[in-house]
Scaffold this motif. Structure first.
Motif, short mmCIF file in Angstrom:
data_model
loop_
_atom_site.label_atom_id
_atom_site.label_comp_id
_atom_site.label_asym_id
_atom_site.label_seq_id
_atom_site.Cartn_x
_atom_site.Cartn_y
_atom_site.Cartn_z
N TRP A 117 36.20 20.85 36.02
CA TRP A 117 36.69 20.47 34.69
C TRP A 117 36.02 21.33 33.61
CZ3 TRP A 117 39.13 18.65 38.28
CH2 TRP A 117 38.94 17.47 38.97
N GLU A 118 34.74 21.64 33.81
CA GLU A 118 34.03 22.49 32.86
C GLU A 118 34.66 23.89 32.82
OE1 GLU A 118 31.18 23.18 29.96
OE2 GLU A 118 31.26 21.31 31.12
N ARG A 119 34.95 24.43 33.96
CA ARG A 119 35.55 25.77 34.03
C ARG A 119 36.94 25.80 33.41
NH1 ARG A 119 38.02 28.86 38.31
NH2 ARG A 119 38.02 26.99 39.61
N LEU A 120 37.65 24.66 33.47
CA LEU A 120 38.99 24.59 32.90
C LEU A 120 38.98 24.27 31.41
CD1 LEU A 120 40.82 22.73 35.79
CD2 LEU A 120 41.06 25.13 35.15
N GLY A 121 37.80 24.00 30.86
CA GLY A 121 37.68 23.87 29.41
C GLY A 121 37.74 22.47 28.85
N TYR A 122 38.17 21.45 29.65
CA TYR A 122 38.28 20.11 29.06
C TYR A 122 37.08 19.23 29.40
CZ TYR A 122 40.39 18.96 33.65
OH TYR A 122 40.65 18.80 35.00
N LEU A 177 43.88 25.06 37.42
CA LEU A 177 44.93 25.86 36.78
C LEU A 177 44.61 27.35 36.78
CD1 LEU A 177 45.85 23.01 35.96
CD2 LEU A 177 46.52 23.96 33.75
N ILE A 178 43.35 27.70 37.00
CA ILE A 178 42.99 29.11 37.10
C ILE A 178 43.40 29.65 38.47
CG2 ILE A 178 41.11 30.78 37.06
CD1 ILE A 178 39.66 28.88 35.12
N GLY A 179 42.99 28.95 39.53
CA GLY A 179 43.35 29.35 40.88
C GLY A 179 44.75 28.92 41.29
N GLU A 180 45.38 28.05 40.47
CA GLU A 180 46.73 27.53 40.74
C GLU A 180 46.79 26.86 42.10
OE1 GLU A 180 50.00 30.01 39.53
OE2 GLU A 180 48.76 31.15 38.13
N THR A 262 47.99 30.98 23.93
CA THR A 262 46.91 31.96 23.92
C THR A 262 46.97 32.79 25.19
OG1 THR A 262 45.35 30.42 24.97
CG2 THR A 262 45.40 30.44 22.58
N LYS A 263 46.43 33.98 25.12
CA LYS A 263 46.37 34.84 26.30
C LYS A 263 45.31 34.34 27.27
CE LYS A 263 45.48 39.60 27.78
NZ LYS A 263 45.12 40.98 27.34
N ASP A 264 44.17 33.90 26.71
CA ASP A 264 43.04 33.49 27.54
C ASP A 264 42.79 31.99 27.41
OD1 ASP A 264 42.42 36.19 28.33
OD2 ASP A 264 41.61 36.49 26.31
N LEU A 265 42.14 31.43 28.40
CA LEU A 265 41.81 30.02 28.42
C LEU A 265 40.72 29.72 27.39
CD1 LEU A 265 41.98 27.20 29.77
CD2 LEU A 265 40.30 28.02 31.43
N LEU A 266 40.94 28.68 26.57
CA LEU A 266 39.94 28.26 25.59
C LEU A 266 38.94 27.32 26.24
CD1 LEU A 266 41.93 27.39 22.32
CD2 LEU A 266 40.70 29.50 22.87
N HIS A 267 37.68 27.43 25.80
CA HIS A 267 36.65 26.49 26.22
C HIS A 267 36.14 25.77 24.99
CE1 HIS A 267 36.80 28.98 29.84
NE2 HIS A 267 36.28 27.94 30.46
N ASP A 268 36.25 24.45 24.99
CA ASP A 268 35.89 23.64 23.83
C ASP A 268 34.64 22.83 24.15
OD1 ASP A 268 35.71 22.00 21.66
OD2 ASP A 268 37.47 20.80 22.15
N PRO A 269 33.52 23.08 23.46
CA PRO A 269 32.30 22.32 23.75
C PRO A 269 32.44 20.83 23.49
CG PRO A 269 32.05 23.64 21.75
CD PRO A 269 33.32 24.09 22.39
N LEU A 270 33.38 20.43 22.63
CA LEU A 270 33.59 19.01 22.37
C LEU A 270 34.55 18.38 23.36
CD1 LEU A 270 33.92 18.88 18.46
CD2 LEU A 270 31.87 18.59 19.86
N VAL A 273 40.04 19.80 23.04
CA VAL A 273 41.17 20.70 23.28
C VAL A 273 41.24 21.01 24.76
CG1 VAL A 273 42.14 23.00 22.84
CG2 VAL A 273 41.02 21.74 20.99
N TYR A 274 42.41 20.87 25.37
CA TYR A 274 42.58 21.29 26.76
C TYR A 274 43.88 22.06 26.88
CZ TYR A 274 45.62 17.16 27.28
OH TYR A 274 46.61 16.22 27.14
N SER A 275 43.97 22.86 27.95
CA SER A 275 45.07 23.82 28.06
C SER A 275 45.91 23.61 29.31
CB SER A 275 44.52 25.26 28.09
OG SER A 275 43.80 25.56 26.91
N HIS A 276 47.23 23.66 29.11
CA HIS A 276 48.17 23.74 30.21
C HIS A 276 48.42 25.22 30.54
CE1 HIS A 276 49.58 19.51 30.52
NE2 HIS A 276 49.18 19.46 29.26
#
Length: 479
Positions: A117-122, A177-180, A262-270, A273-276
């Motif tokens: 979950w950390e690597r996926l940003g949420y 979602l990175i490795g699909e 976005t082109k790249d995956l966002l990482h939100d410290p809070l 924000v999470y990304s599909h």
């Protein structure tokens, strides 16, 4: 001319729409759905999804020549899940997107999968996400059961055999979602039996074709390609036509939801924000605020909002000194900051009448929207592309202009931005000429810089908005 079918499988209804290559709606129909709520429980009957979907498609296609139909795609609510047997028959009711009975499973899920979950940003899953609910369902399940998301269930009925799920609906079930793919080590640690979850594919992938039995029930011709759909929020984004890097769809209805590209995956410290994952492999970051137009229904019950909007237009010159309401629907905020204890408030004097109460809510919602974009910019997201406004709030011309003024940039309104249209776009393989613009609203010199900074300062003073986010909002506002 070719026609594509988009189906929006929501909470309160299922909507089917037949759309041609120029975006013209050739047929549409809606059928209601029934929910069962009891405290933290929110369930629906999966068989009702299929019955009402079939009825809606039959009506929507009544005047559409069968030979013109080229494909169909279905969206559904995010995080809704059930168990089925090997043949796809439901073994449990569907636990809906906001069902919160799996609270006891969340810590175990986050301990086992936190590194993913950390690597996926949420960073962390919530009790209403699908993976905790799957563990809750599996506690009393017989061997050999299958998990299905809401649109997996109906897609299987459409094609007549097992289908993969799309990455968008799989996000809240823990898909990498990175490795699909599914994170097998996490699922093993959680005791999810192999084979419980379907395969995963990108949205837009062909799952199969409508089988003879489904064709008879739905009116969709046998052999029609069935395309992997997405969640309802991502479907609305596709319907809004925000597909380019840096473009955003701001949906303001009962609550406020922002989704961009976005082109790249966002990482939100809070973790707000999470990304599909988009069909083309780009990323679709977004967040959902707990503020929105729902406050108008609560605080101005029975009032004619169109009349209030017309009256507010005559007071446009007083906006700089007007009261500002932080329009929180209930207790707690989710985006653009996480504050479980947040509550609504009003800055300045108490509104003198209903028109001022109305304007105060509209100002506050517009300021929250601006703050969302400021926070996304802080995270490194491109926010310089087109901003498309959708949702019920766009019925107010006054509010549309106010939002453009607060953002300080043009905003776009579409003729049609329904999730069902987004699914027709996905089924067609791209928007082509299906997305139509109704208007572009330019900002005026409304002088709302100082009220916005007062609003930001109040959120910071209350300890809800982090200092770095407040500082960045001030910096962007002064540039």
């Amino acid at each position: 001319m070719s026609v594509w079918i988009g189906i929006d499988l929501g909470t309160q209804s299922v909507r089917a729409m037949a759309v041609d290559a120029d975006g013209r709606v050739l047929g549409a129909a809606v059928r209601p759905l029934t929910s069962h709520r009891d405290g933290p429980r929110h369930e629906q009957d999966p068989e009702q999804w299929w019955r009402e979907l079939a009825a809606a498609t039959r009506e929507a296609l009544r005047d559409v020549p069968p030979g013109r139909i080229e494909g169909v795609a279905v969206d559904a609510t995010s995080g809704t899940i059930l168990l089925t047997d090997r043949d796809g028959a439901p073994l449990t009711p569907a636990l809906m997107y906001d069902d919160r009975r799996a609270t006891a499973e969340v810590d175990r899920v986050n301990e086992a999968g936190g590194h993913v979950w950390e690597r996926l940003g949420y960073r962390r899953m919530q009790p209403n996400w699908a993976l905790p609910k799957l563990l809750w369902l599996l506690r009393d399940a017989p061997p050999g059961v299958r998990a299905a998301h809401q649109n997996d269930f109906v897609n299987r009925r459409l094609v007549g055999h097992e289908v993969s799920t799309d990455l968008s609906n799989a996000l809240k079930t823990g898909a990498d979602l990175i490795g699909e793919r599914w994170p097998d080590d996490v699922l093993d640690a959680l005791g999810v039996p192999p084979g419980t979850l379907p395969g995963v594919v990108r949205s837009g992938t062909r799952l199969g074709a409508v089988c003879a039995g489904a064709a008879e029930e739905t009116g969709i011709p046998a052999g029609t390609p069935v395309i992997a759909g997405t969640t309802d929020g991502c479907a609305a984004q596709l319907g809004a036509g925000t597909r380019r890097i840096g473009s955003w769809n701001s949906v303001l209805g009962t609550t406020l939801v922002l989704k961009g590209v976005t082109k790249d995956l966002l990482h939100d410290p809070l973790g707000v924000v999470y990304s599909h994952r988009a069909p083309d492999g780009s990323w679709l970051p977004g967040g959902a605020s707990s503020t929105g137009a729902g406050v108008l229904t609560r605080d101005l019950p029975g009032r004619d909002l169109n009349a209030l909007s017309t009256q507010a237009e005559t007071r446009r010159g007083d906006l700089g000194s007007a009261p500002i309401t932080y329009p929180l629907i209930g207790r707690g905020e989710r985006f653009p900051f996480a504050a479980p204890g947040a509550e609504g408030f009003t800055i300045g004097r108490e509104p003198a009448d209903d028109v001022e109460r109305y304007v105060a809510v509209l100002l506050g919602a517009a300021f929250v929207e601006r703050l969302c974009f400021d926070y996304l910019d802080l995270l490194g997201a491109p926010v310089d592309g087109e901003i498309v406004l959708t949702g019920g709030a766009t019925r107010s011309a006054f509010w549309n202009q106010l939002r453009a003024d607060v953002l300080g940039r043009p905003v776009t309104l579409r003729e049609n931005a329904e999730p069902a249209l987004g699914m027709a776009v996905l089924a067609a393989g791209g928007p082509g000429h299906m997305i139509r613009t109704r208007a572009v609203i330019e900002p005026s010199a409304a002088g709302l810089h100082e009220p916005y900074l007062r609003f930001v300062g109040e959120l910071e003073r209350r300890g809800w908005l982090p200092a770095n986010a407040a500082g960045h909002a001030r910096k962007r506002s002064s540039s």
